[in-house]
Design a protein around this motif. Structure first.
Motif, mmCIF file in Angstrom:
data_model
loop_
_atom_site.group_PDB
_atom_site.id
_atom_site.type_symbol
_atom_site.label_atom_id
_atom_site.label_comp_id
_atom_site.label_asym_id
_atom_site.label_seq_id
_atom_site.Cartn_x
_atom_site.Cartn_y
_atom_site.Cartn_z
ATOM 1 N N THR A 71 10.821 8.758 3.738
ATOM 2 C CA THR A 71 10.464 7.854 4.816
ATOM 3 C C THR A 71 11.712 7.626 5.659
ATOM 4 O O THR A 71 12.754 8.226 5.405
ATOM 5 C CB THR A 71 9.955 6.501 4.273
ATOM 6 O OG1 THR A 71 11.022 5.866 3.558
ATOM 7 C CG2 THR A 71 8.756 6.674 3.370
ATOM 8 N N ASP A 72 11.617 6.751 6.651
ATOM 9 C CA ASP A 72 12.785 6.471 7.481
ATOM 10 C C ASP A 72 13.909 5.841 6.665
ATOM 11 O O ASP A 72 15.080 6.073 6.929
ATOM 12 C CB ASP A 72 12.406 5.544 8.637
ATOM 13 C CG ASP A 72 11.457 6.223 9.609
ATOM 14 O OD1 ASP A 72 11.461 7.462 9.651
ATOM 15 O OD2 ASP A 72 10.716 5.510 10.308
ATOM 16 N N MET A 87 10.634 -0.444 -5.794
ATOM 17 C CA MET A 87 10.108 0.899 -5.543
ATOM 18 C C MET A 87 9.948 1.669 -6.851
ATOM 19 O O MET A 87 8.953 2.363 -7.047
ATOM 20 C CB MET A 87 11.027 1.672 -4.604
ATOM 21 C CG MET A 87 11.030 1.208 -3.185
ATOM 22 S SD MET A 87 12.193 2.210 -2.266
ATOM 23 C CE MET A 87 12.032 1.513 -0.654
ATOM 24 N N ARG A 89 6.923 0.477 -8.682
ATOM 25 C CA ARG A 89 5.708 0.960 -8.025
ATOM 26 C C ARG A 89 5.457 2.434 -8.347
ATOM 27 O O ARG A 89 4.328 2.850 -8.585
ATOM 28 C CB ARG A 89 5.821 0.770 -6.514
ATOM 29 C CG ARG A 89 4.618 0.066 -5.959
ATOM 30 C CD ARG A 89 4.636 -0.112 -4.489
ATOM 31 N NE ARG A 89 5.861 -0.713 -3.991
ATOM 32 C CZ ARG A 89 6.283 -0.593 -2.750
ATOM 33 N NH1 ARG A 89 5.607 0.120 -1.886
ATOM 34 N NH2 ARG A 89 7.384 -1.172 -2.352
ATOM 35 N N GLU A 113 5.625 9.746 -1.741
ATOM 36 C CA GLU A 113 5.163 9.011 -0.559
ATOM 37 C C GLU A 113 3.897 8.229 -0.861
ATOM 38 O O GLU A 113 3.725 7.101 -0.408
ATOM 39 C CB GLU A 113 4.923 9.961 0.603
ATOM 40 C CG GLU A 113 6.183 10.407 1.300
ATOM 41 C CD GLU A 113 5.935 11.457 2.370
ATOM 42 O OE1 GLU A 113 4.759 11.758 2.652
ATOM 43 O OE2 GLU A 113 6.912 11.959 2.919
ATOM 44 N N SER A 114 2.986 8.822 -1.637
ATOM 45 C CA SER A 114 1.752 8.105 -1.980
ATOM 46 C C SER A 114 2.050 6.903 -2.864
ATOM 47 O O SER A 114 1.370 5.883 -2.778
ATOM 48 C CB SER A 114 0.765 9.047 -2.668
ATOM 49 O OG SER A 114 1.229 9.378 -3.958
ATOM 50 N N LEU A 116 4.923 5.146 -2.801
ATOM 51 C CA LEU A 116 5.684 4.157 -2.050
ATOM 52 C C LEU A 116 4.852 3.454 -0.988
ATOM 53 O O LEU A 116 5.220 2.384 -0.518
ATOM 54 C CB LEU A 116 6.903 4.818 -1.382
ATOM 55 C CG LEU A 116 7.973 5.314 -2.327
ATOM 56 C CD1 LEU A 116 9.050 6.044 -1.555
ATOM 57 C CD2 LEU A 116 8.571 4.165 -3.126
ATOM 58 N N ARG A 117 3.719 4.047 -0.612
ATOM 59 C CA ARG A 117 2.871 3.466 0.417
ATOM 60 C C ARG A 117 2.207 2.196 -0.132
ATOM 61 O O ARG A 117 1.591 2.219 -1.198
ATOM 62 C CB ARG A 117 1.807 4.473 0.840
ATOM 63 C CG ARG A 117 1.104 4.105 2.123
ATOM 64 C CD ARG A 117 0.119 5.167 2.554
ATOM 65 N NE ARG A 117 0.743 6.481 2.646
ATOM 66 C CZ ARG A 117 0.319 7.558 2.013
ATOM 67 N NH1 ARG A 117 -0.742 7.507 1.241
ATOM 68 N NH2 ARG A 117 0.936 8.708 2.157
ATOM 69 N N THR A 118 2.340 1.114 0.582
ATOM 70 C CA THR A 118 1.705 -0.134 0.146
ATOM 71 C C THR A 118 0.314 -0.232 0.757
ATOM 72 O O THR A 118 0.113 0.147 1.912
ATOM 73 C CB THR A 118 2.520 -1.371 0.585
ATOM 74 O OG1 THR A 118 2.712 -1.317 1.983
ATOM 75 C CG2 THR A 118 3.850 -1.418 -0.119
ATOM 76 N N LYS A 119 -0.612 -0.734 -0.033
ATOM 77 C CA LYS A 119 -1.975 -0.870 0.455
ATOM 78 C C LYS A 119 -2.066 -2.076 1.379
ATOM 79 O O LYS A 119 -1.391 -3.084 1.179
ATOM 80 C CB LYS A 119 -2.942 -1.057 -0.718
ATOM 81 C CG LYS A 119 -3.107 0.193 -1.546
ATOM 82 C CD LYS A 119 -4.147 -0.021 -2.606
ATOM 83 C CE LYS A 119 -4.324 1.246 -3.427
ATOM 84 N NZ LYS A 119 -5.258 1.046 -4.528
ATOM 85 N N LYS A 120 -2.923 -1.950 2.371
ATOM 86 C CA LYS A 120 -3.130 -3.035 3.322
ATOM 87 C C LYS A 120 -3.871 -4.165 2.607
ATOM 88 O O LYS A 120 -4.868 -3.929 1.915
ATOM 89 C CB LYS A 120 -3.954 -2.510 4.494
ATOM 90 C CG LYS A 120 -4.030 -3.439 5.652
ATOM 91 C CD LYS A 120 -4.767 -2.770 6.798
ATOM 92 C CE LYS A 120 -4.950 -3.712 7.954
ATOM 93 N NZ LYS A 120 -5.688 -3.081 9.044
#
Length: 173
Positions: free
Chosen positions: A40-41, A88, A91, A132-133, A135-139
């Protein structure tokens, strides 16, 4: 009369590049340079934390498959990586995936291609997708309430059904 020599078809082709194991590979991954894998960035993994091992590929392939170790096994330790903070890491370790061991080591075996370098790139892409999947946080879901009109409509429909069913009953004597 002057004749011009036409070049052969082979002379018009660009020269074939020979395989050079020391030449750094280029992938479609987001790579800052050849020393970091950009997820990610804010998060990038140093390539020296990722361990590659060449192994023999399974399946059919003739005599070549018995001699060459073209499959690649990628190992990455989530717990000892400096790229992730504690949140992280927790997670990523919570991901229910068979490729992540109980010790927090990601093991990916890539044997889709006949070339070791392509398998290495494939393993890196799969590692990036997995991380990436994770680290992605759910809305967060915002709880909503039905509008006043929706409540009234539901109650009116309920009353109409009750009247309809009461008319089906046998009349009292």
């Amino acid at each position: 009369m002057v004749e011009f020599a036409t070049p052969s078809r082979d002379a018009l082709r660009p020269p074939r590049r020979r395989y050079n194991p020391r030449r750094p590979f280029r992938t479609s991954l987001k790579m800052e340079d050849d020393s970091r894998l950009q997820l990610t960035d804010a998060v990038s993994i140093p390539m020296d934390e990722i361990e590659f091992t060449a192994i023999r590929a399974q399946g059919p392939g003739g005599q070549h498959v018995n001699k060459a170790s073209t499959a690649v096994q990628l190992r990455f330790d989530i717990c000892s990586s400096d790229a992730f903070d504690a949140e992280m890491q927790s997670r990523l370790l919570a991901i229910r995936d068979r490729r992540i061991s109980a010790d927090g080591v990601v093991v990916i075996k890539a044997q889709r291609f006949r070339s070791r370098e392509k398998n290495r790139q494939d393993a890196l892409k799969r590692l990036a997708a997995l991380l990436e999947s994770g680290l992605r946080t759910k809305k967060r879901r915002k709880p909503t309430r039905p509008t006043k009109a929706q409540v009234e409509k539901r109650l009116e429909e309920k009353a109409r059904r009750a009247r309809l069913k009461s008319l089906r009953r046998r009349p009292d004597d």
